[in-house]
Enzyme design. Structure first.
Site, PDB file in Angstrom:
ATOM      1  N   LYS A 294      42.433  94.319  45.390  1.00 43.48           N
ATOM      2  CA  LYS A 294      40.562  93.817  45.656  1.00 43.48           C
ATOM      3  C   LYS A 294      39.900  93.598  44.588  1.00 43.48           C
ATOM      4  CE  LYS A 294      38.468  95.144  49.262  1.00 43.48           C
ATOM      5  NZ  LYS A 294      38.821  95.658  51.027  1.00 43.48           N
TER       6      LYS A 294
ATOM      7  N   LYS B 192      47.823  91.115  57.518  1.00 45.38           N
ATOM      8  CA  LYS B 192      47.106  91.363  58.131  1.00 45.38           C
ATOM      9  C   LYS B 192      45.211  90.835  57.316  1.00 45.38           C
ATOM     10  CE  LYS B 192      46.876  95.570  58.805  1.00 45.38           C
ATOM     11  NZ  LYS B 192      47.811  96.722  59.177  1.00 45.38           N
TER      12      LYS B 192
ATOM     13  N   LYS C  64      53.620  86.342  52.361  1.00 49.23           N
ATOM     14  CA  LYS C  64      54.346  87.810  52.883  1.00 49.23           C
ATOM     15  C   LYS C  64      53.176  88.123  54.001  1.00 49.23           C
ATOM     16  CE  LYS C  64      52.401  92.526  52.452  1.00 49.23           C
ATOM     17  NZ  LYS C  64      51.646  93.130  52.169  1.00 49.23           N
TER      18      LYS C  64
HETATM   19  P1  TYM Z   1      50.688  99.291  56.661  1.00 54.16           P
HETATM   20  O1  TYM Z   1      50.033 100.247  58.052  1.00 54.16           O
HETATM   21  O2  TYM Z   1      49.971  98.368  55.982  1.00 54.16           O
HETATM   22  O3  TYM Z   1      51.870  99.016  56.869  1.00 54.16           O
HETATM   23  C1  TYM Z   1      53.012  99.395  57.849  1.00 54.16           C
HETATM   24  C2  TYM Z   1      54.845  99.132  57.350  1.00 54.16           C
HETATM   25  O4  TYM Z   1      54.698  97.700  57.476  1.00 54.16           O
HETATM   26  C3  TYM Z   1      55.505  97.521  56.365  1.00 54.16           C
HETATM   27  N1  TYM Z   1      55.119  96.305  56.271  1.00 54.16           N
HETATM   28  C4  TYM Z   1      55.777  94.902  56.145  1.00 54.16           C
HETATM   29  N2  TYM Z   1      57.293  95.002  55.632  1.00 54.16           N
HETATM   30  C5  TYM Z   1      57.543  93.642  55.714  1.00 54.16           C
HETATM   31  N3  TYM Z   1      56.964  92.189  55.837  1.00 54.16           N
HETATM   32  C6  TYM Z   1      55.701  92.671  55.288  1.00 54.16           C
HETATM   33  N4  TYM Z   1      55.306  91.035  55.739  1.00 54.16           N
HETATM   34  C7  TYM Z   1      55.426  93.565  55.846  1.00 54.16           C
HETATM   35  N5  TYM Z   1      54.112  93.237  56.332  1.00 54.16           N
HETATM   36  C8  TYM Z   1      53.317  94.987  56.252  1.00 54.16           C
HETATM   37  C9  TYM Z   1      54.596  98.654  54.749  1.00 54.16           C
HETATM   38  O5  TYM Z   1      55.629  98.352  54.512  1.00 54.16           O
HETATM   39  C10 TYM Z   1      54.745  99.638  56.073  1.00 54.16           C
HETATM   40  O6  TYM Z   1      55.711 100.663  56.251  1.00 54.16           O
HETATM   41  N6  TYM Z   1      50.251 103.063  53.416  1.00 54.16           N
HETATM   42  C11 TYM Z   1      50.824 102.709  54.248  1.00 54.16           C
HETATM   43  C12 TYM Z   1      51.049 103.247  55.951  1.00 54.16           C
HETATM   44  C13 TYM Z   1      50.999 104.677  55.697  1.00 54.16           C
HETATM   45  C14 TYM Z   1      52.460 105.616  55.214  1.00 54.16           C
HETATM   46  C15 TYM Z   1      52.194 106.814  55.175  1.00 54.16           C
HETATM   47  C16 TYM Z   1      53.714 104.938  54.887  1.00 54.16           C
HETATM   48  C17 TYM Z   1      49.829 106.051  55.599  1.00 54.16           C
HETATM   49  N7  TYM Z   1      50.697 107.181  55.354  1.00 54.16           N
HETATM   50  C18 TYM Z   1      52.666 107.830  54.585  1.00 54.16           C
HETATM   51  C19 TYM Z   1      54.797 105.744  55.067  1.00 54.16           C
HETATM   52  C20 TYM Z   1      54.396 107.165  54.580  1.00 54.16           C
HETATM   53  C21 TYM Z   1      50.319 101.196  54.784  1.00 54.16           C
HETATM   54  O7  TYM Z   1      49.637 101.022  54.898  1.00 54.16           O
HETATM   55  O8  TYM Z   1      51.201 100.469  55.669  1.00 54.16           O
END
Ligand code: TYM
Length: 324
Positions: free
Chosen positions: A113, A195, A192
């Site tokens: 960011k 969103k 990658k």
């Molecule tokens: P978030 O919401 O950005 O994404 C959710 C999950 O999707 C996976 N992901 C991907 N995997 C493969 N290829 C991609 N292009 C791709 N884009 C997203 C992410 O790796 C994730 O597993 N910080 C986390 C949310 C969170 C969390 C937690 C996860 C909050 N607390 C505790 C595990 C445990 C997040 O922003 O994910």
């Protein structure tokens, strides 16, 4: 012997895409019954980027519908939203007090960011410690995530070390579970899928939305296997055919691409067809879930999660010295 604890979460920051599905949800669906599993909606994390309360509410409901539609049985897992368990923000604060500013400055989400010249809010800065709290509160051993979350799990381990060194053995070190083939699902522009890059294929988009996204996947000028399209398709085909079967072998997939090297339209149409095959039954299931169903699931999940989190925090508060 009691089962090991597993937890994962997705932010309620927008509609889910196939990167979320292949990177986190599908692995979760495949393994959660072998563990004592928790599936969370990270709604407070989403507050770092979502300002409209209506949108946040809708996203939260939608994510839970997505969880159930992809095959998670709410009876077999503790499904809850982060904001229902106050202990998450409470523990997040304590962990914030144990790590340094330079350490948090190295976190990718924050660094990216700032590198883009954007102003990061303090919530984004301390985001990794709230996530560590999500994980540590439940004595989680395994966290299925995509590759982009690897650093966050490392940060959670660092938080364990810091806390245990300061106050004595309390938390367990969690381990990430990242699949080789699907840890980074590429987006339609080859970066990658994310969103924030606006390069997604929506998981529960309408057939028209999916078609529009797939038709925009970058390809070369002809004559060469289109790498991005091929890589996305390989992941989808593997899932449609349940990791490839004889009737739909890797050889067939290979042939499809070599035979249509210059016919990108045919390849894209084949991908759309495969996505439809995968999503159609889930879409149908999703349509049968009401907002009230979601509320009931979250209420039951919160009760179970709260019991566990409260017990853990009692110990933490005593160790920290805030109980007198
Ligand atoms: P978030 O919401 O950005 O994404 C959710 C999950 O999707 C996976 N992901 C991907 N995997 C493969 N290829 C991609 N292009 C791709 N884009 C997203 C992410 O790796 C994730 O597993 N910080 C986390 C949310 C969170 C969390 C937690 C996860 C909050 N607390 C505790 C595990 C445990 C997040 O922003 O994910």
């Amino acid at each position: 012997m009691s089962k090991k604890r597993l937890l994962t979460g997705l932010q309620a920051s927008g509609t889910l895409h196939i990167g979320n599905y292949f990177g986190a949800l599908k692995p979760f669906v495949e393994m959660y019954e072998e563990y004592d599993s928790h599936l969370m909606v990270a709604d407070y994390h989403a507050v770092t980027s979502v300002r409209d309360p209506k949108v946040l509410r809708q996203n939260t409901i939608d994510v839970v519908k997505d969880y159930i539609a992809v095959g998670v049985d709410p009876e077999k897992v503790i499904m809850f939203k982060q904001s229902d368990i106050l202990e998450h923000t409470e523990l997040g604060w304590i962990l914030d007090c144990l790590v340094t500013v330079p350490f948090l400055q190295q976190a990718h989400a924050y660094k990216d960011k700032v590198a883009k010249g954007l102003e990061a809010n303090a919530g984004l800065f301390t985001y990794p410690m709230l996530m560590a709290a999500d994980i540590l509160l439940y004595d989680t051993e395994v966290v299925p995530v995509g590759e982009d979350q690897r650093q966050h799990i490392e940060y959670a381990r660092e938080a364990v070390t810091k806390f245990n060194n300061a106050y004595g053995e309390t938390f367990i070190e969690p381990k990430e579970h990242i699949l080789k083939g699907t840890g980074v699902v590429p987006g339609i522009d080859g970066q990658k899928m994310s969103k924030s890059y606006k390069n997604t294929i929506p998981l529960f988009g309408t057939p028209e939305e999916i078609q529009k996204a797939v038709m925009s996947i970058v390809t070369g000028t002809g004559g060469e296997i289109p790498e991005v399209l091929h890589n996305i398709h390989e992941i989808v085909r593997g899932a449609v055919t349940n990791n490839f079967t004889e009737t739909n072998s890797p050889q067939k997939f290979y042939d499809l691409y070599t035979e249509n090297k210059s016919n990108y339209k045919a390849l894209k149409e084949a991908l759309i067809e495969d996505i439809e095959k995968l999503i159609a039954p889930m879409r149908e299931k999703r349509a049968s879930i009401s907002d009230d169903d979601v509320r009931a699931v979250l209420k039951a999940g919160a009760e179970k999660a709260r019991e566990r989190a409260a017990k853990k925090m009692e110990d933490v508060r005593t160790k920290v010295g805030v109980t007198i």
